[in-house]
Every structure is written in C-alpha cells, then in structure tokens.
Enzyme design. Sequence first.
Site, PDB file in Angstrom:
ATOM      1  N   LYS A 153      23.537  -6.291   0.372  1.00 20.88           N
ATOM      2  CA  LYS A 153      24.741  -6.102   1.190  1.00 20.88           C
ATOM      3  C   LYS A 153      25.385  -7.469   1.512  1.00 20.88           C
ATOM      4  O   LYS A 153      25.772  -8.159   0.612  1.00 20.88           O
ATOM      5  CB  LYS A 153      24.363  -5.314   2.439  1.00 20.88           C
ATOM      6  CG  LYS A 153      23.561  -4.034   2.133  1.00 20.88           C
ATOM      7  CD  LYS A 153      24.361  -3.080   1.275  1.00 20.88           C
ATOM      8  CE  LYS A 153      23.749  -1.720   1.053  1.00 20.88           C
ATOM      9  NZ  LYS A 153      22.418  -1.669   0.458  1.00 20.88           N
TER      10      LYS A 153
ATOM     11  N   TYR B 186      19.208   3.822   8.195  1.00 21.04           N
ATOM     12  CA  TYR B 186      19.572   4.146   6.810  1.00 21.04           C
ATOM     13  C   TYR B 186      18.689   5.302   6.325  1.00 21.04           C
ATOM     14  O   TYR B 186      17.475   5.307   6.563  1.00 21.04           O
ATOM     15  CB  TYR B 186      19.383   2.891   5.957  1.00 21.04           C
ATOM     16  CG  TYR B 186      19.551   3.129   4.481  1.00 21.04           C
ATOM     17  CD1 TYR B 186      20.694   3.729   3.980  1.00 21.04           C
ATOM     18  CD2 TYR B 186      18.564   2.749   3.584  1.00 21.04           C
ATOM     19  CE1 TYR B 186      20.846   3.945   2.626  1.00 21.04           C
ATOM     20  CE2 TYR B 186      18.708   2.948   2.221  1.00 21.04           C
ATOM     21  CZ  TYR B 186      19.852   3.560   1.754  1.00 21.04           C
ATOM     22  OH  TYR B 186      19.996   3.776   0.411  1.00 21.04           O
TER      23      TYR B 186
ATOM     24  N   ARG C 153       5.147 -12.918 -10.410  1.00 17.97           N
ATOM     25  CA  ARG C 153       4.742 -12.005  -9.333  1.00 17.97           C
ATOM     26  C   ARG C 153       4.091 -12.783  -8.186  1.00 17.97           C
ATOM     27  O   ARG C 153       3.975 -12.303  -7.066  1.00 17.97           O
ATOM     28  CB  ARG C 153       3.810 -10.917  -9.891  1.00 17.97           C
ATOM     29  CG  ARG C 153       3.574  -9.771  -8.968  1.00 17.97           C
ATOM     30  CD  ARG C 153       3.195  -8.458  -9.678  1.00 17.97           C
ATOM     31  NE  ARG C 153       2.437  -8.597 -10.874  1.00 17.97           N
ATOM     32  CZ  ARG C 153       1.141  -8.957 -10.958  1.00 17.97           C
ATOM     33  NH1 ARG C 153       0.449  -9.155  -9.857  1.00 17.97           N
ATOM     34  NH2 ARG C 153       0.538  -9.054 -12.115  1.00 17.97           N
TER      35      ARG C 153
ATOM     36  N   ASP D 180      15.827  -4.590  11.153  1.00 21.79           N
ATOM     37  CA  ASP D 180      16.663  -4.639   9.955  1.00 21.79           C
ATOM     38  C   ASP D 180      17.995  -5.254  10.388  1.00 21.79           C
ATOM     39  O   ASP D 180      18.771  -4.648  11.119  1.00 21.79           O
ATOM     40  CB  ASP D 180      16.839  -3.213   9.413  1.00 21.79           C
ATOM     41  CG  ASP D 180      17.633  -3.169   8.118  1.00 21.79           C
ATOM     42  OD1 ASP D 180      18.509  -4.030   7.933  1.00 21.79           O
ATOM     43  OD2 ASP D 180      17.393  -2.248   7.317  1.00 21.79           O
TER      44      ASP D 180
HETATM   45  C1  PLP Z   1      20.620  -1.013   6.866  1.00 24.47           C
HETATM   46  C2  PLP Z   1      20.021  -0.885   5.496  1.00 24.47           C
HETATM   47  N1  PLP Z   1      18.752  -1.277   5.304  1.00 24.47           N
HETATM   48  C3  PLP Z   1      18.165  -1.174   4.095  1.00 24.47           C
HETATM   49  C4  PLP Z   1      18.840  -0.647   3.015  1.00 24.47           C
HETATM   50  C5  PLP Z   1      18.138  -0.527   1.699  1.00 24.47           C
HETATM   51  O1  PLP Z   1      18.506  -1.590   0.883  1.00 24.47           O
HETATM   52  P1  PLP Z   1      18.485  -1.527  -0.731  1.00 24.47           P
HETATM   53  O2  PLP Z   1      19.502  -0.521  -1.125  1.00 24.47           O
HETATM   54  O3  PLP Z   1      18.798  -2.942  -1.104  1.00 24.47           O
HETATM   55  O4  PLP Z   1      17.113  -1.114  -1.123  1.00 24.47           O
HETATM   56  C6  PLP Z   1      20.168  -0.242   3.174  1.00 24.47           C
HETATM   57  C7  PLP Z   1      20.908   0.313   2.013  1.00 24.47           C
HETATM   58  O5  PLP Z   1      22.010   0.783   2.142  1.00 24.47           O
HETATM   59  C8  PLP Z   1      20.767  -0.356   4.452  1.00 24.47           C
HETATM   60  O6  PLP Z   1      22.025   0.047   4.658  1.00 24.47           O
END
Ligand code: PLP
Length: 400
Positions: free
Chosen positions: A211, A113, A59, A186
């Site tokens: 992703k 998202y 951790r 992001d």
């Molecule tokens: C643009 C974006 N940010 C964050 C996330 C969240 O990621 P995770 O599913 O790995 O928690 C996603 C999930 O689809 C996403 O598309």
Amino acid sequence: MLRNKSVFTQAVHAGERGPRPDFDPVSTPIHPSVGYLYDEMDDLDGVFAGERSGYVYPRYGSPTVTAFEQAVAVLEGAEDAVAFASGMAAIHAALLGAGLRGGTAVVSAADVYGASYSLLDKIFTAQGIRVRFVDITDLDQVAAVVASEQPAAMHCEIVSNPLLKVADVPALAEIAHAAGALLLVDNTFASPYLFHPLEHGADYVIHSATKYLGGHGDVMAGVVACSAVRGRDLRERQKLLGANLGPQEAWLALRGLKTLPLRMRQHCANAKTVAEWLAAHPAVAHVNYPGLPNHPQHHLAARLFGERGFGGMVSFDLRGAGQTQVFSFMEALELVLPATTLGDVYSLTLYPAHSSHRYVPPEVRAALGIGDGLVRLSVGIEDAGDIIADLAQALERMTR
Ligand SMILES: Cc1ncc(COP(=O)(O)O)c(C=O)c1O
C-alpha cells in the site's frame, strides 16, 4: 581462465564475478543471486553461525531486502524490521512471534482488513487458539475481554479497514501489557508519516507495504518493525516458513519509500477535501474520515497524528444504496479506478462487501457497519478538483 574452456562452460561463467568494485552505486542495486561466495569456507561457516555478517541464501536474508528492512526500521523508529512477501505473511509471522500457539488466546479488533479477520477466525482458530473480536474503540470492552481471556497478543489497525476507526494505541498498550500480552499494530493506513506505534507502546508494527510504503501499485510486500530481539526471532521463523520478500520487490518498495512523505502529504490534503465534499453531497448518507470533526475518534486521531493530517482513506455510505447502485456508481467513474487495492498514487475505489470483506460472515459485516451501500475510497495524489469532478459525475449518473 575461461578462454580455453568449452563454450558450454564459457556460457555459464563468462562475465560473472568480476573484480570486487572500488565504487559504490548511489542507489541500492537489485541482488537476485541466491548464492554467495566467500574467500574462505570458514567465512561461510561464520555467517551460518551468526558470528559474521553476510548472506548465505535468500530465505536467510539478501542484500536488497536488507536495504528495504533498514529503511523501514529507520522510518518506524525501530531497532529492526523484517520484510515478508505480503502484508498477510507479515501479520501471520508477527502473531506467531507474539507467542500464539494452541491453548493461547488473541484479542483482535473486529473491524480489520477482511483477510486479517479470516486468518484469525479460520486458520488460528483451527490451531486451537481462542480468538476474541472486540470493538477496539470501546476500551472498557477491550479491558474486560483481556481480563477474562488473558491473551498472548492483541491485534488492531491504527486506522481500520474499511470503517476508519482509530485505535487508541497508548491505552491499548497499557491494557495489553498489564495482562502480559503483546500489542500488534497494523500501521498500513497511517504509515510512519503520521504515526510511530512503537513510540506509543506497540510491540510489533505491521505494514502491508503493498500500500502506501510501495505506493505505486506495482509491488506486493509486507514488513514487521520491532525490537532487535523480536526481529531475530522473526528471522529464525522466516528461515523455516519462507514467506520472504524477493529482491526485485524489495527494490521497488525501497524506491517507493523515498517519496512516502511527499505522497502522504498530498494524500492527506486530498482526502480531507474529498471527505468534506462527500459529506455535503445529498447522495451520501455518511462519511467515515478521521479528519472530519464528527468522526468519533477525531480528537484521538489529532492527538496521535499531530499536524500532518488524517491519512488518505475515506469510506462512505451511498444513501439508500445496495450492490446494484454501488456498482453503477463505480462503473460510472472515469478517473477513479475500481481496483482492489489502496494507498497508490492513483485514486482507487472498492466495494468491501464483495471484495476485502467478502469472507467475513454477512451478520458480522452488518454488525460492524459494513453495509451494502458502503464504498471505500483510497484518495490518490491527483488534483483534488479532478477527483471531485469525477465523483460528482458518477454520483449524477449512477442508477437510483
Ligand atoms: C490494513 C491492511 N493490512 C494488511 C493487508 C494485507 O496486505 P497484503 O495484501 O499485502 O497481503 C491489507 C490489504 O489490503 C490491509 O488493507
């Protein structure tokens, strides 16, 4: 030492902790150990005190995770990167790191998202944080809301999920910093292949490494890239919050990273070809893809991303369609998989209204343009002609 011990003792310790190797493995091993030994207790004490490098407990950090973090830091041009168990854990940590607490405010793109939207709308709001959603492409609106709210942080996606709006990161950084706010970007959809938010003024770069960074649909991971000071702060928080990435996952994500540019090159080329084909299809009312000249931020995307392309994500509205027609289209697909993720080598499709954005209130979805006929397509690295042939036959067979 073990030869004259009981079988119970031998079974536990035999084979472990051999001589320190005098060779280096070419690729980073998976280090699953949760404990670490030092020659002297003072060494362990020094690691706890932060005076000596090393590991004490996962951790607090672990070697395979560090390797992944360092790789991401290099790719993002960041001083540091901190890995998390998921993209959502990374977003959560970055928002806290940026200073959100009761009584502060955050301004976020409305088109993000669905879970990011709900994290702010439900969990942060319940902590007494004022959350204001804006159209991130309307810089006047953003500036006005920032001026009135004086937020601690601003959050956006470089290319939004699912409408593919492109955020003007340099302009947003200027607005945020002028008000004393930190900018979180992001970068999941662009990846460091296309864009480095930190070079353009962002303070935190977030990835769902589940992703494109991982890329093969076999690992959940998240990561935040930032300055050394902010990285230290995130690690201190992570020691307490505990949403750490595990070593097996770090290893998969690190392995995925190695082919990121090769995959992204193919994703970008394929997505452009597919988007152009979809835009010309009579069953398709509208295509969202920053690489199409009619995309509202096409020129901005070209300026930010350069020559490499516009990413692998496309979304489109099926003409006059609702859930029934979209479901029949998705069920008719044979190569493109209706699976709830994106950024994999596989081509994947998803219906945002019932999955990624299910918990976004319907009126907010409608106002954003996430209609009942919207399909999200993550264009994979297969042959573009094969992907198009599959889309063509599914559009032909879908219920009208
Ligand atoms: C643009 C974006 N940010 C964050 C996330 C969240 O990621 P995770 O599913 O790995 O928690 C996603 C999930 O689809 C996403 O598309």
